[in-house]
Motif scaffolding. Structure first.
Motif, mmCIF file in Angstrom:
data_model
loop_
_atom_site.group_PDB
_atom_site.id
_atom_site.type_symbol
_atom_site.label_atom_id
_atom_site.label_comp_id
_atom_site.label_asym_id
_atom_site.label_seq_id
_atom_site.Cartn_x
_atom_site.Cartn_y
_atom_site.Cartn_z
ATOM 1 N N LEU A 29 -63.078 -7.167 33.957
ATOM 2 C CA LEU A 29 -62.149 -7.813 32.741
ATOM 3 C C LEU A 29 -61.730 -8.654 32.547
ATOM 4 N N VAL A 63 -60.108 -1.764 26.678
ATOM 5 C CA VAL A 63 -61.239 -0.713 27.763
ATOM 6 C C VAL A 63 -61.864 -0.432 27.034
ATOM 7 N N ALA A 68 -63.331 2.008 31.941
ATOM 8 C CA ALA A 68 -62.143 2.649 32.194
ATOM 9 C C ALA A 68 -61.658 4.105 32.968
#
Length: 104
Positions: A29, A63, A68
């Motif tokens: 991320l 995301v 996720a």
């Protein structure tokens, strides 16, 4: 000593499981500083994993759903003692590898 001894500096490896998880999630991320995980969505009464990645300025990052859900499961399984069912969610700080409760 060879002239190439300093060409490949050793990368510092994270020591504990929380630090390794934080390093892994930071690479998955980019730009995220905190990951917020909830067992219940804001509009559901039944358990439903929710994840929000937030940057340093407090802005939510997009995301994909599959990523996720995977990350939320990793965090929950990495911290089983956190009392997930009794709380409104937790925030995992990727910079310090600390888990804390979510503020309302």
């Amino acid at each position: 000593m060879s002239p190439t001894a300093d060409c490949n500096p050793k990368v510092e490896v994270a020591s504990g499981p929380a630090e390794r998880l934080a390093a892994q999630l930071a690479s998955m991320l980019p730009g995220a500083a905190v990951v917020q995980v909830r067992l219940q969505g804001p509009r559901t009464l039944w358990p439903h994993l929710g994840l929000t990645a937030v940057n340093e300025r407090g802005q939510a990052l997009r995301v994909p759903r599959a990523k996720a859900l995977t990350i939320a499961r990793w965090i929950i399984r990495s911290f089983p003692q956190a009392g997930w069912a009794a709380t409104g969610g937790k925030a995992f700080d990727l910079r310090s590898a600390r888990l804390s409760g979510l503020e309302a």
